[in-house]
Design an enzyme around this catalytic site. Sequence first.
Site: not given
Length: 1204
Positions: A528-530, A711, A777, A897
Amino acid sequence: MSHFSAISNSWWSAGWGSSSPRTLTVMVSSMSYDLLGEDPGGLSHHQAVLQPGTEEELTLHGYQSSPCQTFFFHLLSVLTLGSLYLVTYWRPEWRVTWTSRKCALTEAEFLILVDRDGKTHVETVHVEDVGTGFPKQYVVTSHRVGVESSATVNGASDSTHLTGASQRVMRYFLYQHVKYVWVPEKLIFLRLTGFDQNTLISSLLTDFRGFTVEEEMQRQQLHGSNVISVEVRSYLSLLVTEVLNPFYIFQVASIILWSFDDYYLYASCIFFISMLSVSISLYETRKQSQSLHDMVEASNVSSVSVLRITSEKTSVEAIMDSKELVPGDVVVVPPEGCTMPCDAVLISGTAIVNESMLTGESVPVTKTPITVSEEAEVYSAEQHKRHTLFCGTSVIQTRYYGSAQVLAVVVRTGFNTAKGELVRSILYPRPLDFKFYRDAMKFILFLFFIASIGMSYSIYIYTIHEEGFVKTLIRTLDIVTIVVPPALPAAMTVGTYYAQSRLKKKAIFCISPPRINVSGKIKLVCFDKTGTLTEDGLEVWGVLEVKGTRLGSPVMDMSTINYSSHLMAAMASCHSLTYLHGTLTGDPLDVKMFEATKWTLEEPAPGSTNYDQVTPTIVKPSHQETYMDPPRHSDMIETPFQVPYEIGIVRQFPFSSSTQRMSVIVRVLGQQQMDLYVKGAPEVIMNLCVSESLPADLGTILNEYTLQGFRVIALAHRRLQTKLSWHAAQRIPRTQVEKDLVFVGLLVLQNMLKPETTPVIRKLAKANIRTVMVTGDNILTAISVARDCDMVGTSDRILVAKASPPTEDQPATLIFEPAHAPNPASNEKNVCLNIDPKYHLAVSGKAWSVICQHFPDLVPRVVARGTVFARMSPDQKAHLVEELQAINYIVAMCGDGANDCGALKAAHVGISLSEAEASVAAPFTSHTSNISCVPQVVCEGRCALTTNFSVFKFMALYSIIQFVSVLILYSAYSNLSDAQYLYIDLFIVTVIAIFMGYTGPSEELVPQKPLGNLLGAANMFSILSQIFLVILFQVVAYFFLLQQLWFEPNKPPKDESDILVCWEATVIFYVSSFQYLILCITYSPGKPFRKRLISNVWLTVALLVLGTVNLLMVLSPWSWLMDFMSLYHEANKHMMFRITLLLMVSIHMVISYCTELLVTSGSLKKCFQCVTCKRGPKNKYKIVLQDIEADPTWPPMSAPLYGL
C-alpha cells in the site's frame, strides 16, 4: 393415514415439484417411491451450480435422510468402537452420503456444497413457517396430512388426492453467514440480497417511506438479524476440535501402544509435548477470535431511529434496536452523527463521514443524496458510493435543508454489508495452497506404505519364529509408530516456533505460524502507499506561472505571487474543503494547496447544520487587507471606491477519477461575470485549453518534473458569459463550462517517502523479489512514489493503461500511453514507441475493472508487467492478489489500513503495519510503522523453511534408521532394549529436533530462494541417497560382525522374550546412534539462508555431548554404563573391531556430507534438468513474460485493442 393415502400423496408431490422435507408426508413418500417404481424426486435436479464463474461459485448436491442407511451407519459405528464416527467427523460429507440418499433439491434435507477451490462443506436445509404477508417469491406451499380434500397445484387438480390444509414455509440454508433461499419458481436456491441489486434509483426515491410493524416482522424473518457476529469459542470446544485432529489421534494411539509395551517414559514425554503444542494453538486461536469479535462489535450499535407507517398510513419516527433493521427501512441519521449499523443510501440531506474503517483514509468524505437526474440508473453500491453510508463508518455530522431530516434507505444488513463482506473474508480466507504441506502429506503416505512392507515382514518373521499373537501384534503395530513417528508434527513446528519468537523480539507478531514457512518463498510483495511507503499527505514543492508564451521559474513562496492572479485564485478556490469541528478537512492535496496560499476560508453559518445552498463559501487573502476597484458601469456613480477582494465559490464540480479533474464556478466580489477554475491531470487540462494559451515549453518542463518523480497538477481558467445567473450556474452541465480554458500554470508536489522505504525496496530488488504498489490513491501520485523509492528505475518507462468500457457505438477498448505527457507542440500522434524491455505498467481501478471484464485473456500480461495499481478498491486489491497467485507468484501484501484487510487475507503472507483492524486480518503485524519488517519476515521465512525441510528429512531418516535396525534385529531374534529406545528417541532425536530449529537466519537477502518442493528431484535424491547410505552401512556393519571368528549368532529363545544383550543389537545400536548425529550435521545447512551451525550453541553442545557418549559406549570403558544400556561387552576385547566400526561411521559421515553438498550446490538440479530435457519454465508468470517478449504488438500503443 392409510397406505394408499401415503402413496397417492407422494406421487402428487413428486409429479408437481412441491415438497416439505421436514414433514411426515415426505418421509412416507420417500418409502413409497420404491413401491411405485418412480424416480425419487427427479434425480436430474439432484445438483445445481450457483453463481457460476464468480468467486462465490457453489455446486449443490441434494440428499434426504434414509432411516435404513442411518440405522446401519450407527450399528457399524458401534461395532468399530466409534471409528466410523471419527472418520465422518473428519469428512462430514461421507456421513451424509452414508446415511442419506440422493434426491432432488426440492426435497433435500442436507446439501453437500463444493466451492470453487474444490473444498467440500455440508449444510442443513432449514424450514420455517411463514405468514400471509411474507414475500411471495420465497414461499413454498406444502400440505399437512390428515384431511381429505381436492387439491390444485400449479394449475393442476386431482380430487382423488388425500391432502391437508396448506402450509406456507420458507426453505433456506446458511453458508459462511450468507443466506440462500429456495425460489419455487426457479427451482433453485439463490443468495438472499437486499436492495443493492436490480433496484432503480427512482424506486429508492419514491417507493420507500417506512414499513408497518407487520411488514417489518415478515422481512426480519426473511433477512434475519442485522448483526455481524463473530463467535468466540470456549477453550473446551477448541480443545475437542484440536484433539480430534488426525495427527493427535495417531499420537494417542501410539502412546497407548507404547504403554502396553511398558514404554512409559517416552510416552509421557510425547504426551507432554503434544499438550504444550495444543495449549499454544488454543491460546492463539482464541486470542485471534476475540480480537476480531471486539472489532466487529463496534458497528453493532444499540438503537436507531427509523420511519414507521401507522394504521392511518402516516409516517412517524420510532426508536428501535439496530439488530431489527431490514433492507427497505428508512433510517433517520441524527445531526450529531452516529456509527452506521447497515449500508444505506441517502435520499435527503448530506453527511460528512469518516470511512477509514473501510478505506484506510482518515479524510472525511461528504455524502450527497441521490437525485432525480439519476432515477433511470440501477443502484450499485460501488458506482453510487458517494451516496451510500457504509456499515461501520462514522457519520461525523449531517446537514439538511430547513426542517427536513437526513434520511437513508437501508439496502444491506448483517454480513451482506460492505463490512460484513470484509469480516467474511477474514473468517473464511482462501485456503493456503503451499506445496510444502501437500508434499509432506504425500511423503507421510509413502512412509505408511513402507510401514506396511515392514509390518508384513515382521509378521512373516514372528510367524516363522512361532511367537505369540499378542507379541506379534504389538511388534507389528510398533512398526507403524517407528516409520511414521507421531512426534513429526511437533518436531516440524519447532523451527517455526523459534522463528516466531525471534520475530516477536523485533516487534513483529505472527498469529498464523504456518505462514512463516510460506514467507520463505515470497516472489512478489504488494505495498500500500499512504502510511506504508510514504508519510500521510503531499507537500507543495512550488508553482510555475505562465509568463507570456512560456512558463516562469519555479516559485517556492506563494506569498510572492500577486494575490489577484488567476494562478493564486485557482489554488485558493479550486477545492472541496470544509471546516469540521474548527479544523479544515478534505483531500490532503487540497489542504496542502490551500495552506500554501495562506488565504482564509469562510463558510456560511459556521457550526450550523441547517444551511442555505444560495450562500457561498468565501476565500480571501489573510496576510493583509486587500481591496480592489470594481469595474465601472454606466449606471454607477463615478465616485471611486474600493471593495474587499473576496472570491465566492458558487458551485463545485467534484473530482472524478474518470475525468481526472475538478472545477469550481466562482464570482469575485463586485464582479458581474463568473469565472471557472479547473485543476487536474496535465494531459487532461491541456486538451481542454485553447492551444494559444499553452506555453511553448510546457511539454519539456512537464516531462522534466515527471521524470524527477514529482506530482504535477495543471491549473486553468475561463471567464464565463455575462448572462449566466446564480441559479443557472447551479443547473448548467459540467461539459458546457469545462472547455475553451486558458492555461495559467502548474502546481508541483512531492510525496514524502519514509526514510526506510527506498533501502528496503532496493534490498528486495537485489534479492530478485518483485515489488508492486497497490493503492487507493491517485495514479499519478503512485507513479511519483514508485520512481522516488526505486520501485521503478530512473530510466524505466511507465505505461498507463487506458481502458474504456463498451458503449452503444463501440466495444471496450484498451491502449497504453506513456505516463508523462507528450509535447503538445509535436504533431506526432499515436506513434508506437520503441519500448525498452524494462518497462512497467500502471493501472487504475477503473481500467482494472474493464480489463478483467472485457479483456480477461490479457489479465496475466497486465499483472506480470504491472508495477503501479492505483485507485483500487478493497475488493480490487484482493482480486489483484488472487490474479498474481493465479500465475504462480508467492505473494506478500503489506498495508496499514482496514481497506487492505481483504488483500492481507488473500495474500500468501499478509503484513500489517497497524494495530487496529488490519492486524486482525493479517498473519503478521509489525508495531514498527515502516516496511523494514518485510525483509525481516522474508529472512525468517527462508530460515524457517530451510529448517523445516531439514527437520522433516531428519525425522524421515530417523524413522528409516530405526526401521532398518528393527528389521535386522527381528531376523536375529533380538530387538533394541527399552534403554536403547529411550536414549535414541528421547536424548538423541528429541534433543536434536528441538535444537535444529534454533539456528538463526542469515541477515543477507540473496537472489537464490530455498527449495519449496519436498518431492522435487533434488530433495528426493537427498532423501533416497541418505536412505541408501543408512541401509548400506548398517548392513555392512552387520555382515562385518558375522565374519568375525569369535562371533556366535543368537539362537531361538525358549520363551517369547527377545534376546536384548547380544552382539547383533550392540553393533546395530552403535552404528545407528552415530547415524542420527551424522544426519543432523548433514541436514543443518548454513548460508545463504541460515547462520553457520556453530552459531547454534545449543545444538553444537548437544552434538558434542551425544558424540562423546556414543564414543564412550563404543570403546566401553565403564561396565555400569554398558549394563544400563543393555550392551554386550567384554573388557579390553575386540578393540580393533570397535575401531573399525568407528572408521565405518567416519566414512559414512564424509560421504553423507559430500552428497548433501552436491544437492545444495545447484549443480545436481542442473543435471536433472539436462536429463529430463527441460525446455522451459514451469511457473506461469515466467511463461507469460516469455510470451510478452515474443509479441512485438504488446503493449498496444499505436492502436487500441477491442474487447468482448
